[in-house]
Scaffold this motif. Structure first.
Motif, PDB file in Angstrom:
ATOM      1  N   ALA A  99       0.823  -1.223   0.000  1.00 59.15           N
ATOM      2  CA  ALA A  99       0.000   0.000   0.000  1.00 59.15           C
ATOM      3  C   ALA A  99       0.853   1.267   0.000  1.00 59.15           C
ATOM      4  CB  ALA A  99      -0.938  -0.031   1.210  1.00 59.15           C
ATOM      5  N   GLU A 100       1.996   1.214   0.703  1.00 58.89           N
ATOM      6  CA  GLU A 100       2.774   2.444   0.838  1.00 58.89           C
ATOM      7  C   GLU A 100       3.474   2.862  -0.460  1.00 58.89           C
ATOM      8  OE1 GLU A 100       3.065  -0.303   2.566  1.00 58.89           O
ATOM      9  OE2 GLU A 100       5.138  -1.035   2.681  1.00 58.89           O
ATOM     10  N   VAL A 101       3.559   1.991  -1.453  1.00 55.72           N
ATOM     11  CA  VAL A 101       4.193   2.410  -2.714  1.00 55.72           C
ATOM     12  C   VAL A 101       3.166   2.561  -3.852  1.00 55.72           C
ATOM     13  CG1 VAL A 101       6.387   1.336  -2.049  1.00 55.72           C
ATOM     14  CG2 VAL A 101       4.831   0.102  -3.552  1.00 55.72           C
ATOM     15  N   TYR A 102       1.886   2.460  -3.507  1.00 52.70           N
ATOM     16  CA  TYR A 102       0.816   2.553  -4.523  1.00 52.70           C
ATOM     17  C   TYR A 102       0.974   3.811  -5.389  1.00 52.70           C
ATOM     18  CZ  TYR A 102      -3.994   2.851  -6.367  1.00 52.70           C
ATOM     19  OH  TYR A 102      -5.102   2.949  -7.172  1.00 52.70           O
ATOM     20  N   ASP A 103       1.098   4.968  -4.761  1.00 57.24           N
ATOM     21  CA  ASP A 103       1.160   6.215  -5.534  1.00 57.24           C
ATOM     22  C   ASP A 103       2.418   6.274  -6.398  1.00 57.24           C
ATOM     23  OD1 ASP A 103      -1.260   7.292  -4.623  1.00 57.24           O
ATOM     24  OD2 ASP A 103      -0.320   7.876  -2.730  1.00 57.24           O
ATOM     25  N   ALA A 104       3.528   5.841  -5.817  1.00 52.41           N
ATOM     26  CA  ALA A 104       4.783   5.877  -6.584  1.00 52.41           C
ATOM     27  C   ALA A 104       4.715   4.912  -7.766  1.00 52.41           C
ATOM     28  CB  ALA A 104       5.952   5.509  -5.667  1.00 52.41           C
ATOM     29  N   ALA A 105       4.084   3.756  -7.560  1.00 55.92           N
ATOM     30  CA  ALA A 105       3.969   2.790  -8.664  1.00 55.92           C
ATOM     31  C   ALA A 105       3.069   3.360  -9.759  1.00 55.92           C
ATOM     32  CB  ALA A 105       3.407   1.465  -8.137  1.00 55.92           C
ATOM     33  N   ALA A 106       1.974   3.993  -9.363  1.00 54.42           N
ATOM     34  CA  ALA A 106       1.067   4.590 -10.352  1.00 54.42           C
ATOM     35  C   ALA A 106       1.823   5.609 -11.196  1.00 54.42           C
ATOM     36  CB  ALA A 106      -0.108   5.252  -9.645  1.00 54.42           C
ATOM     37  N   GLU A 107       2.615   6.410 -10.509  1.00 51.68           N
ATOM     38  CA  GLU A 107       3.346   7.463 -11.216  1.00 51.68           C
ATOM     39  C   GLU A 107       4.387   6.870 -12.169  1.00 51.68           C
ATOM     40  OE1 GLU A 107       6.127  11.080  -9.839  1.00 51.68           O
ATOM     41  OE2 GLU A 107       4.456  10.604  -8.495  1.00 51.68           O
TER      42      GLU A 107
END
Ligand code: NAP
Length: 520
Positions: A306-314
């Protein structure tokens, strides 16, 4: 009128008697050729294949049949340029994507030619060691495998007109079973052309290979107890195949390769920018865009902590933004089109369905196409979806959008990640990305029961690994449950489907006289 492609049935080329179904260029929209199987005598076609083709193949040894495969490789190599042209025109694929189908087919045939040659000049295979049936070893049981005395019917999907034929035909022909292939109508041209080249080259016994390009009507009705049917396609059609009396009442052996909600998992502890993180991002983008995502093995669900969700999306979105979409004849285009306007409509419909449970994280649909008219071309840019609650986003685990579409999902811990992979209810493949070998081993064993293949990517194999979605002939292809329950390839394991196992109970002298080699 465009050319009406002939069928090769009962040892001769036969045109259908109807007007034919047109095949189109999915980028330019023009009609290319037509296919039709109206009026074919299917009784004669199947009987001829069984009697003439089957008998001729079974008269040969494994090594001799392997030589036939090697001869097919030569024919296909000699005509390779024509296949690329057909793929560009009829499937709308860029060169690299056509290679997955065409060169993948040739490579697979070549592998079976090698493996078959090593089986030697024999006509039956040993299956395990002999075991004694009483106290003394004077009477023993030896399992063996012999070619099934029927025909192998292949009903294939549109996305692999070349590989889809040869990955099945290689083990079937090596096993001594004649093949009748019915390609999916939309892309039947390439299959028909390859069969035409092989037939015209005269490298196979007459009746060993037939092609019916047109309707599937009546094909299943022909199947008899010693035949096999290998189906690749949607779960819906798979249901009709399984329910057919040939399977339910005549015990025709049935292999099903259906659709699959494959996943990729970034292991806990892998931070944005780590090698494993970058390897996952690269593979996701490749899987979403190769063949415009029209691969049964493509990554559909991306599971990240969950903590890397935004970075992965980007990171995934940034790479997808560089993908040019359009006419595969333009060298600047990285991703061609879907196979047809109907497929485009189906992808749009799937995206509309998923919108109930997801939001769009990257939208390639609003980018202009290169050299292609959006009103005509079946092109669509890649779309990355996301759902912050992976548990409640049920549709993401149910709906296969057969195009350049995947959904990013966060997980809490590795146990949660395993459960989410299993929400696909049986998949062809999952891939794991991480450094921690102990964690990778644990998760591999936890997911192996619900996946036909587990592809583990550690930084040390970053350059060497064969790709999440690439089906290699050495490894099994096929998964449990929703994936269809099939098992193809996997080296010589593929021969099982085309053989009958029999337990011979006899004296050691008689068993030794059978002269069986090992089936490795
Ligand atoms: P499809 O619509 O199910 O068609 C597959 C084949 O079945 C075609 O040759 C089709 O012929 C034929 N067919 C249709 N109705 C039939 C019937 N009632 N009886 C017998 N045959 C019938 O699938 P598709 O759209 O071509 O392929 C896409 C799907 O295949 C995707 O869901 C994908 O995941 C799956 N797929 C799976 C694998 C795998 O290995 N697991 C590989 C590739 C694709 P017509 O074309 O003439 O209708």
């Amino acid at each position: 009128m465009t050319e009406l492609l002939s069928n090769y049935a009962a040892g001769r080329w036969q045109a259908g008697t109807g007007n034919g179904t047109p095949l189109f260029d999915p980028v330019l929209g023009n009609e290319l050729v037509r296919v039709d199987s109206t009026g074919l005598d299917l009784d004669e076609t199947f009987a001829f294949a069984r009697q003439q083709g089957g008998a001729a193949l079974r008269a040969l040894t494994y090594r001799e049949r392997a030589a036939l495969l090697a001869a097919i490789v030569n024919v296909l190599q000699a005509n390779r340029d024509a296949y690329y042209e057909i793929a560009t025109a009829n499937a709308g694929t860029v060169k690299n994507d056509s290679a997955v189908d065409i060169d993948g087919a040739i490579f697979t045939l070549g592998q079976y030619a090698k493996w078959g040659d090593a089986l030697g000049d024999t006509r039956a295979l040993r299956d395990g060691e002999a075991v004694k049936l009483g106290k003394e070893p004077v009477f023993q049981s030896q399992h063996l495998q012999v070619p099934r005395e029927g025909v192998a019917l292949f009903i294939n999907a549109f996305n692999f007109p070349a590989w889809g034929l040869w990955e099945k035909a290689a083990p079937a022909l090596l096993s001594g079973m004649p093949v009748i292939v019915k390609p999916a109508t939309a892309t039947a041209w390439l299959t028909q052309r390859m069969v035409r080249d092989v037939v015209d080259a005269g490298v196979l016994p007459v009746g060993a290979l037939s092609v019916i390009a047109g309707s599937s009507a009546g094909l299943m009705d022909q199947l008899q107890p010693f035949d096999v049917v290998s189906f690749t396609g949607s779960a819906e059609t798979a249901g009709a195949i399984r329910a057919h009396p040939a399977v339910t009442h005549r015990s025709v052996r049935c292999g099903i390769e259906a659709d699959s909600l494959n996943s990729a998992v970034l292991l806990p502890g892998e931070a944005p920018g780590s090698e494993a993180f970058n390897l996952l991002v690269r593979e996701v983008v490749r899987e979403m865009t190769v063949k415009s995502g029209q691969k049964c093995t493509a990554i559909r669900r991306i599971l990240v902590p969950a903590e890397v969700y935004d970075a992965a999306a980007e990171a995934i979105g940034a790479k997808l933004a560089g993908v040019t979409v359009g006419n595969p004849r333009n060298d600047s285009v990285r991703m061609g089109s879907l196979v047809s306007r109907a497929q485009l409509a189906s992808v749009r419909e799937g995206l509309a369905m998923l919108s109930a449970h997801t939001r769009v994280l990257h939208d390639g649909r609003d980018r202009p196409l290169v050299d292609a008219d959006p009103a005509l071309a079946a092109c669509i840019g890649p779309v990355l979806l996301g759902a912050r609650d992976a548990d409640t986003a049920q549709l993401v685990h149910d709906v296969e959008v057969f195009g350049p579409v995947a959904t990013l999902l966060p997980y809490r811990d590795s146990a949660h990640a395993v459960v989410l992979t299993q929400r696909g209810r049986g998949s062809l493949v999952t891939s794991l990305y991480g450094r921690d070998e102990a964690a990778l081993t644990r998760i591999t064993l936890a997911v192996a029961g619900s996946h036909g293949r587990v592809h583990v990517v550690t930084p040390d194999v970053g350059r060497a690994h064969s790709g999440h979605g690439n089906v290699m002939p050495m490894s099994q292809h096929g998964g449990p449950g929703r994936a269809g329950g099939g098992a193809e390839l996997g080296g010589l394991r593929a021969l099982d489907f085309y053989h009958q196992r029999s337990a011979v109970q006899a004296s050691p002298t008689v068993l030794a006289a059978l002269g069986l080699p090992d089936l490795a």
